[in-house]
Design a protein around this motif. Structure first.
Motif, PDB file in Angstrom:
ATOM      1  N   MET A 222       6.052  11.588 -12.938  1.00  0.00           N
ATOM      2  CA  MET A 222       7.281  11.504 -12.160  1.00  0.00           C
ATOM      3  C   MET A 222       7.514  10.108 -11.586  1.00  0.00           C
ATOM      4  SD  MET A 222       7.475  15.196 -10.227  1.00  0.00           S
ATOM      5  CE  MET A 222       9.240  15.049  -9.998  1.00  0.00           C
ATOM      6  N   THR A 223       6.436   9.367 -11.347  1.00  0.00           N
ATOM      7  CA  THR A 223       6.584   8.020 -10.775  1.00  0.00           C
ATOM      8  C   THR A 223       6.520   6.926 -11.830  1.00  0.00           C
ATOM      9  OG1 THR A 223       4.202   7.814 -10.362  1.00  0.00           O
ATOM     10  CG2 THR A 223       5.569   8.758  -8.592  1.00  0.00           C
ATOM     11  N   GLY A 224       5.914   7.241 -12.982  1.00  0.00           N
ATOM     12  CA  GLY A 224       5.757   6.237 -14.023  1.00  0.00           C
ATOM     13  C   GLY A 224       4.695   5.202 -13.705  1.00  0.00           C
ATOM     14  N   ILE A 225       3.800   5.512 -12.743  1.00  0.00           N
ATOM     15  CA  ILE A 225       2.773   4.572 -12.297  1.00  0.00           C
ATOM     16  C   ILE A 225       1.423   5.273 -12.266  1.00  0.00           C
ATOM     17  CG2 ILE A 225       2.070   2.972 -10.465  1.00  0.00           C
ATOM     18  CD1 ILE A 225       4.953   3.007  -9.469  1.00  0.00           C
ATOM     19  N   GLY A 226       0.362   4.578 -12.655  1.00  0.00           N
ATOM     20  CA  GLY A 226      -0.980   5.129 -12.596  1.00  0.00           C
ATOM     21  C   GLY A 226      -1.376   5.419 -11.168  1.00  0.00           C
ATOM     22  N   LEU A 227      -2.240   6.428 -10.974  1.00  0.00           N
ATOM     23  CA  LEU A 227      -2.601   6.881  -9.635  1.00  0.00           C
ATOM     24  C   LEU A 227      -3.197   5.764  -8.793  1.00  0.00           C
ATOM     25  CD1 LEU A 227      -2.784   9.316  -7.709  1.00  0.00           C
ATOM     26  CD2 LEU A 227      -5.063   9.776  -8.664  1.00  0.00           C
ATOM     27  N   ASP A 228      -4.050   4.933  -9.390  1.00  0.00           N
ATOM     28  CA  ASP A 228      -4.681   3.863  -8.621  1.00  0.00           C
ATOM     29  C   ASP A 228      -3.670   2.825  -8.166  1.00  0.00           C
ATOM     30  OD1 ASP A 228      -4.326   3.197 -11.286  1.00  0.00           O
ATOM     31  OD2 ASP A 228      -6.085   1.881 -11.378  1.00  0.00           O
ATOM     32  N   GLU A 229      -2.771   2.424  -9.061  1.00  0.00           N
ATOM     33  CA  GLU A 229      -1.742   1.446  -8.695  1.00  0.00           C
ATOM     34  C   GLU A 229      -0.766   2.031  -7.686  1.00  0.00           C
ATOM     35  OE1 GLU A 229       0.174  -0.104 -12.136  1.00  0.00           O
ATOM     36  OE2 GLU A 229      -1.695  -0.732 -13.106  1.00  0.00           O
ATOM     37  N   LEU A 230      -0.442   3.306  -7.848  1.00  0.00           N
ATOM     38  CA  LEU A 230       0.483   3.968  -6.928  1.00  0.00           C
ATOM     39  C   LEU A 230      -0.124   4.049  -5.536  1.00  0.00           C
ATOM     40  CD1 LEU A 230       3.220   5.485  -6.774  1.00  0.00           C
ATOM     41  CD2 LEU A 230       1.934   7.593  -7.195  1.00  0.00           C
ATOM     42  N   PHE A 231      -1.415   4.388  -5.469  1.00  0.00           N
ATOM     43  CA  PHE A 231      -2.089   4.470  -4.179  1.00  0.00           C
ATOM     44  C   PHE A 231      -2.094   3.110  -3.486  1.00  0.00           C
ATOM     45  CE2 PHE A 231      -5.855   4.155  -1.479  1.00  0.00           C
ATOM     46  CZ  PHE A 231      -5.675   5.254  -0.663  1.00  0.00           C
ATOM     47  N   GLU A 232      -2.398   2.073  -4.229  1.00  0.00           N
ATOM     48  CA  GLU A 232      -2.439   0.732  -3.654  1.00  0.00           C
ATOM     49  C   GLU A 232      -1.067   0.313  -3.126  1.00  0.00           C
ATOM     50  OE1 GLU A 232      -3.820  -3.074  -2.560  1.00  0.00           O
ATOM     51  OE2 GLU A 232      -4.916  -1.253  -3.106  1.00  0.00           O
ATOM     52  N   ALA A 233      -0.027   0.593  -3.891  1.00  0.00           N
ATOM     53  CA  ALA A 233       1.315   0.123  -3.533  1.00  0.00           C
ATOM     54  C   ALA A 233       1.962   0.925  -2.416  1.00  0.00           C
ATOM     55  CB  ALA A 233       2.211   0.149  -4.773  1.00  0.00           C
ATOM     56  N   THR A 234       1.768   2.241  -2.407  1.00  0.00           N
ATOM     57  CA  THR A 234       2.507   3.089  -1.461  1.00  0.00           C
ATOM     58  C   THR A 234       1.685   3.577  -0.275  1.00  0.00           C
ATOM     59  OG1 THR A 234       2.020   5.112  -2.705  1.00  0.00           O
ATOM     60  CG2 THR A 234       4.009   3.904  -3.308  1.00  0.00           C
ATOM     61  N   ILE A 235       0.352   3.519  -0.371  1.00  0.00           N
ATOM     62  CA  ILE A 235      -0.496   4.004   0.718  1.00  0.00           C
ATOM     63  C   ILE A 235      -1.350   2.879   1.297  1.00  0.00           C
ATOM     64  CG2 ILE A 235      -2.196   5.712   1.440  1.00  0.00           C
ATOM     65  CD1 ILE A 235       0.355   6.985   0.406  1.00  0.00           C
ATOM     66  N   ALA A 236      -2.184   2.265   0.461  1.00  0.00           N
ATOM     67  CA  ALA A 236      -3.179   1.312   0.957  1.00  0.00           C
ATOM     68  C   ALA A 236      -2.556   0.080   1.596  1.00  0.00           C
ATOM     69  CB  ALA A 236      -4.120   0.913  -0.180  1.00  0.00           C
ATOM     70  N   ARG A 237      -1.674  -0.589   0.885  1.00  0.00           N
ATOM     71  CA  ARG A 237      -1.099  -1.817   1.426  1.00  0.00           C
ATOM     72  C   ARG A 237      -0.223  -1.559   2.649  1.00  0.00           C
ATOM     73  NH1 ARG A 237      -1.583  -6.578  -0.774  1.00  0.00           N
ATOM     74  NH2 ARG A 237       0.334  -7.300   0.226  1.00  0.00           N
ATOM     75  N   PRO A 238       0.693  -0.617   2.620  1.00  0.00           N
ATOM     76  CA  PRO A 238       1.516  -0.380   3.817  1.00  0.00           C
ATOM     77  C   PRO A 238       0.710   0.020   5.047  1.00  0.00           C
ATOM     78  CG  PRO A 238       2.527   0.635   1.894  1.00  0.00           C
ATOM     79  CD  PRO A 238       1.156   0.201   1.475  1.00  0.00           C
ATOM     80  N   LEU A 239      -0.374   0.768   4.849  1.00  0.00           N
ATOM     81  CA  LEU A 239      -1.160   1.226   5.985  1.00  0.00           C
ATOM     82  C   LEU A 239      -2.308   0.280   6.323  1.00  0.00           C
ATOM     83  CD1 LEU A 239       0.544   3.744   5.575  1.00  0.00           C
ATOM     84  CD2 LEU A 239      -1.522   5.131   5.820  1.00  0.00           C
ATOM     85  N   GLY A 240      -2.500  -0.766   5.507  1.00  0.00           N
ATOM     86  CA  GLY A 240      -3.564  -1.732   5.774  1.00  0.00           C
ATOM     87  C   GLY A 240      -4.946  -1.214   5.433  1.00  0.00           C
ATOM     88  N   LEU A 241      -5.068  -0.439   4.345  1.00  0.00           N
ATOM     89  CA  LEU A 241      -6.360   0.108   3.928  1.00  0.00           C
ATOM     90  C   LEU A 241      -6.985  -0.831   2.907  1.00  0.00           C
ATOM     91  CD1 LEU A 241      -5.231   3.816   3.365  1.00  0.00           C
ATOM     92  CD2 LEU A 241      -6.017   2.751   5.481  1.00  0.00           C
ATOM     93  N   THR A 242      -7.815  -1.745   3.370  1.00  0.00           N
ATOM     94  CA  THR A 242      -8.401  -2.720   2.449  1.00  0.00           C
ATOM     95  C   THR A 242      -9.704  -2.243   1.836  1.00  0.00           C
ATOM     96  OG1 THR A 242      -9.538  -3.815   4.277  1.00  0.00           O
ATOM     97  CG2 THR A 242      -7.367  -4.651   3.667  1.00  0.00           C
ATOM     98  N   ARG A 243     -10.332  -1.247   2.450  1.00  0.00           N
ATOM     99  CA  ARG A 243     -11.608  -0.753   1.933  1.00  0.00           C
ATOM    100  C   ARG A 243     -11.506   0.711   1.532  1.00  0.00           C
ATOM    101  NH1 ARG A 243     -16.714  -3.549   2.742  1.00  0.00           N
ATOM    102  NH2 ARG A 243     -16.207  -5.716   3.147  1.00  0.00           N
ATOM    103  N   MET A 244     -10.404   1.084   0.950  1.00  0.00           N
ATOM    104  CA  MET A 244     -10.238   2.385   0.309  1.00  0.00           C
ATOM    105  C   MET A 244      -9.572   2.141  -1.031  1.00  0.00           C
ATOM    106  SD  MET A 244      -8.155   5.832   1.484  1.00  0.00           S
ATOM    107  CE  MET A 244      -9.267   6.272   2.803  1.00  0.00           C
ATOM    108  N   LEU A 245     -10.287   2.432  -2.101  1.00  0.00           N
ATOM    109  CA  LEU A 245      -9.775   2.091  -3.423  1.00  0.00           C
ATOM    110  C   LEU A 245     -10.559   2.817  -4.506  1.00  0.00           C
ATOM    111  CD1 LEU A 245     -11.069  -1.460  -4.397  1.00  0.00           C
ATOM    112  CD2 LEU A 245     -12.099  -0.042  -2.630  1.00  0.00           C
ATOM    113  N   TYR A 246      -9.967   2.859  -5.687  1.00  0.00           N
ATOM    114  CA  TYR A 246     -10.657   3.325  -6.875  1.00  0.00           C
ATOM    115  C   TYR A 246     -11.381   2.123  -7.507  1.00  0.00           C
ATOM    116  CZ  TYR A 246      -7.471   7.343  -6.467  1.00  0.00           C
ATOM    117  OH  TYR A 246      -6.769   8.429  -6.007  1.00  0.00           O
TER     118      TYR A 246
END
Length: 614
Positions: free
Chosen positions: A423-447
């Motif tokens: 539905m988003t056309g984006i891989g889960l890892d890239e989607l998480f980084e773009a929409t969750i991690a970066r906006p919320l400042g999560l630098t040590r949560m990642l795949y």
């Protein structure tokens, strides 16, 4: 009487140093300055004795350390893996933390040497603790260069901590003062939008801290896990944040706030579920949509709907039999696995599970060196063929129907991952980084954490005697997630307790954190509601058991409106809206073996939750 009024007027008009006597934080900023929503690209100058640093990846202060009270909020890029040391983007804000004015002057002298700070896209923020005479020329000159100025009443560690939290929007600024005209700055309010850290505990909080510490030490002393990290926040204020033990039983690397753990099935609610909630909130997805409609799945699985996937009532099995998929059937005489050790079955590969010693993995599936065919890294020295992903999904497509009752299943979240990515056309890892991690400042949560962080910063999990023939370290423990490239709907995320806490607080606040709203409260309420009388769960979240005779994931004292999840590696996120409490527990209890079940038999997490109930 006139004299008294005149004295009051004079006192009220004195410099800010007079106005700070009550310990409040004063915040001044230029009209163009706005509180920061995205904290992912900030460079920080630290230590009152140090010079300017972090302008680029080669500049450090004298000690090479990040200031203690800033470290809990900001993971500097120069502490990351060497491959990503360089911050390619110009920092949005350059922050100076100091409690001596001479140090501030030294820092600004250093700033003038670097053109980076002069760019329009970078703002300068000064966090200063101590008396400050706004009328002196040196103060005026320096404050003119600032876009925002946070002033505390003193230079104590507690005040510096509060100043940092105010900048990070973790503490509201209650007082504003009349600012001197020479700087052109104007006062502006700051609203609390992020977690804050307690600088002092009351009596009840102290008793809670003592109780949690006692339970944590019991876990370490009984070898339930080599190390662990625990955090508790109430009403947006972290009242407990401690680490215990080491990353391994060799006791070479102590667990710290920055230790990154494989969080196993917490990935379901931390990494996959937020995207599902967002799609619901956007009106693009609902519980009645089927796999047939969304992914073109045929047969009985095509009738499974999103609600059933989220409730684990789809009829799909618990997991994927990676043993059967990857072993050469011609290499052994059945059975492949037995439940008790006996002649020919001495190698243990799971709890009460022993494998035929003559087995061999299918030729062509794995190699010790990466090549054009084997690009999926599943171990530090093992790569899988890309075709293995296809084989896994072919197996899933041919799964026979189980009874559609409650059955916790990783396959449900593998399907949810595919829905999100389709539905988003984006891989889960890239989607998480773009929409969750970066906006919320999560630098040590990642795949796939090895891309950014050193081995020493990541806790190992178990000794894999089947696939990888090594201690699993930096790659996800879950075999299916590993063979899918380390990015899966059911597992794959690595994180610190602090980063998980931010996600928990975001859920507690109904989808908002740090000035960023991911989804609405009304949509999120759907996910923390029980939808099936025969299932204790909400959509994606686990919840306390309230059916008679059934065993739940948490003690009976925990409110029935609470929700959360656990992970196989020894993790838990639990959220109680009634007391506004978020509890985070992470460990590597399966180090060195998945047979280590002491964390459960000793009721470590349950006892901590019971302490929270008191």
């Amino acid at each position: 009487m006139r004299l008294i009024v005149l004295i009051i007027v004079i006192l009220c008009s004195l410099p800010c140093v007079m106005a700070q006597g009550n310990g409040d934080i004063l915040f001044y900023c230029k009209p163009t300055y706005a509180p920061i929503a995205d904290m992912s690209n900030i460079d920080v100058a630290v230590r009152s004795e140090g010079l300017v640093l972090t302008i680029n990846d080669e500049q450090k202060n004298e000690s090479g350390e990040v200031l203690a009270w800033m470290r809990r909020y900001y993971d500097a890029v120069y502490d990351a893996h060497p491959s990503v040391l360089k911050n390619l983007k110009v920092p949005t804000h350059f922050v100076i933390v100091a409690n001596r004015w001479q140090a501030v002057r030294s820092m600004f002298e250093g700033i003038n040497k670097y053109s980076t700070i002069g760019r329009k896209s970078t703002e300068i923020v000064l966090l200063y603790g101590g008396a400050l005479d706004m009328q002196t020329d040196s103060v005026r000159q320096i404050t003119r260069m600032c876009d925002a100025l946070y002033i505390g009443a003193d230079g104590s560690a507690a005040m510096m901590d509060r100043l940092t939290q105010a900048f990070w929007s973790g503490e509201e600024i209650a007082q504003q003062g009349a600012l001197f005209d020479a700087t052109g700055l104007t006062a502006s309010p700051q609203k609390k939008t992020r977690l804050s850290f307690a600088t002092q505990l009351d009596e009840n909080e102290t008793q809670l801290a003592d109780a949690l510490t006692e339970v944590a030490k019991k876990a370490i002393d009984n070898n339930a896990t080599p190390g662990l990290s625990v955090m508790v926040a109430r009403k947006g204020r972290v009242i407990y944040n401690k680490q215990f033990g080491y990353t391994t039983y060799q006791e070479t690397t102590p667990v710290s706030e920055r230790t990154i753990y494989d969080i196993a099935s917490l990935s379901k609610v931390v990494g996959t579920l937020p995207h599902v909630v967002r799609l619901f909130d956007q009106g693009k997805l609902d519980a009645k949509k089927t796999l047939g409609e969304l992914l073109g799945v045929t047969g009985w699985q095509g009738k499974i709907n999103v609600g059933q996937l989220l409730l684990h009532t789809s009829g799909l099995p618990a997991g994927i039999p990676m043993f059967a998929l990857t072993v050469d059937s011609a290499s052994f005489t059945p059975p492949l696995l037995v439940k008790k050790r006996k002649v020919g079955y001495q190698q243990k590969v799971g709890k009460n599970l022993y494998i035929n010693e003559t087995y061999k993995l299918r030729a062509g599936y794995f190699t010790e060196e990466k090549d054009d065919v084997h690009t999926t890294q599943i171990g530090r020295s093992l790569y899988a063929s890309d075709s293995l992903r296809y084989i896994i999904w072919r197996h899933i497509a041919n799964i026979p129907q189980y009874s559609p009752t409650y059955r916790y299943s990783d396959v449900n979240f593998l399907y949810l991952q595919r829905i999100v990515e389709r539905m988003t056309g984006i891989g889960l890892d890239e989607l998480f980084e773009a929409t969750i991690a970066r906006p919320l400042g999560l630098t040590r949560m990642l795949y796939q954490p090895a891309r950014r962080y050193r081995l020493s910063e990541i806790a190992p999990t178990s000794d894999d005697t089947f696939f990888r023939k090594e201690m699993v370290w930096t790659t996800v423990h879950d075999e299916t997630a590993a063979c899918l490239g380390g990015v899966a709907g059911n597992a794959g995320l690595f994180a610190t307790a602090n980063e998980i806490m931010k996600i928990g607080q975001m859920y507690l606040q109904g989808g908002t954190y740090g000035g960023v709203r991911l989804f609405s409260q009304s949509t999120f309420d759907i996910f923390i509601t029980r939808h099936d009388p025969h299932c204790r769960r909400g959509y994606g979240f686990d919840m306390p058991e309230r059916r008679a005779g059934k065993v739940g994931p948490v003690p009976d004292c925990v409110p029935k409106t609470s929700f959360g999840h656990t992970g196989f590696t020894g993790t838990m996120l639990w959220i109680d809206p009634e007391s506004e409490t978020v509890f985070v527990f992470i460990s590597n209890r399966i180090h060195t073996s998945v047979d280590n079940t002491k964390l459960t038999s000793l009721d470590i997490r349950a006892k901590m939750l019971e302490a929270l109930c008191k």
